[in-house]
Design a protein around this motif. Structure first.
Motif, mmCIF file in Angstrom:
data_model
loop_
_atom_site.group_PDB
_atom_site.id
_atom_site.type_symbol
_atom_site.label_atom_id
_atom_site.label_comp_id
_atom_site.label_asym_id
_atom_site.label_seq_id
_atom_site.Cartn_x
_atom_site.Cartn_y
_atom_site.Cartn_z
ATOM 1 N N PRO A 146 0.804 -1.229 0.000
ATOM 2 C CA PRO A 146 0.000 0.000 0.000
ATOM 3 C C PRO A 146 0.838 1.282 0.000
ATOM 4 O O PRO A 146 0.476 2.263 -0.640
ATOM 5 N N SER A 147 1.971 1.275 0.693
ATOM 6 C CA SER A 147 2.773 2.491 0.734
ATOM 7 C C SER A 147 3.463 2.742 -0.603
ATOM 8 O O SER A 147 3.639 3.892 -1.001
ATOM 9 N N HIS A 149 2.122 1.836 -3.446
ATOM 10 C CA HIS A 149 1.002 2.301 -4.274
ATOM 11 C C HIS A 149 0.712 3.785 -4.009
ATOM 12 O O HIS A 149 0.443 4.552 -4.937
ATOM 13 N N GLU A 150 0.806 4.187 -2.756
ATOM 14 C CA GLU A 150 0.558 5.579 -2.386
ATOM 15 C C GLU A 150 1.552 6.529 -3.073
ATOM 16 O O GLU A 150 1.198 7.636 -3.459
ATOM 17 N N TYR A 151 2.781 6.087 -3.252
ATOM 18 C CA TYR A 151 3.826 6.926 -3.848
ATOM 19 C C TYR A 151 4.130 6.539 -5.292
ATOM 20 O O TYR A 151 5.168 6.915 -5.836
#
Length: 166
Positions: A146-147, A149-151
């Motif tokens: 998820p992190s 994907h966030e960046y």
């Protein structure tokens, strides 16, 4: 040798390899490759049998033969390009590895394994920026973290230019 005999002998050799009886499979494939030297699928399976046993130098001519011939499925062609490129890299023939893997990545642009092995070969040739770009693009497009994907947008931006500053 008729097609039925060829298919049975090849299937037996592949089964032996998958059962962990690699040397027996290799010997059978060598016999088949000698009998049918133009058969791309047999050449590919023979290369693979050598690679599994750590006989990379002996695998190369079979990979080359398989790619020069016709009749490989798309999956086997992709595997042969990956196998040959990776084998060249293991043997320290980095420029040949880049050449084969770059061609494979162009032919199969969605294949992350080809691009990953290309990145390793590029690292070996000193092309660190391109190697890092490939790996960052793979990470950005394929990670389920998820992190990451966030960046993703930032990672993709820096993949294009690692020297960029904000």
């Amino acid at each position: 040798m008729n097609d039925h005999d060829r298919d049975d002998l090849l299937a037996t050799a592949v089964r032996l390899r998958t059962e962990g009886r690699q040397e027996e499979a290799r010997q059978r494939l060598l016999t088949l490759a000698a009998a049918l030297p133009e058969d791309a699928e047999i050449a590919y399976q023979t290369a693979w049998a050598h690679d599994v046993l750590g006989l990379e130098a002996e695998a190369v001519p079979f990979y080359v033969r398989s790619l020069a011939g016709t009749g490989l499925s798309e999956e086997d062609r992709r595997g042969a390009l990956l196998g040959l490129g990776s084998t060249y890299r293991v043997l320290g023939r980095y420029e040949k590895a880049v050449e084969v893997l770059r061609g494979g990545a162009e032919e199969f642009p969605g294949d992350g394994a080809l691009r990953t092995f290309l990145a390793m070969a590029l690292f070996n040739t000193g092309e660190h920026h391109e190697a890092m770009r490939l790996l960052l693009e793979l990470l950005a497009s394929g990670s389920t973290d998820p992190s990451v994907h966030e960046y993703r947008a930032a990672i993709e931006y820096y993949a294009r230019d690692l020297h960029a500053t904000v």
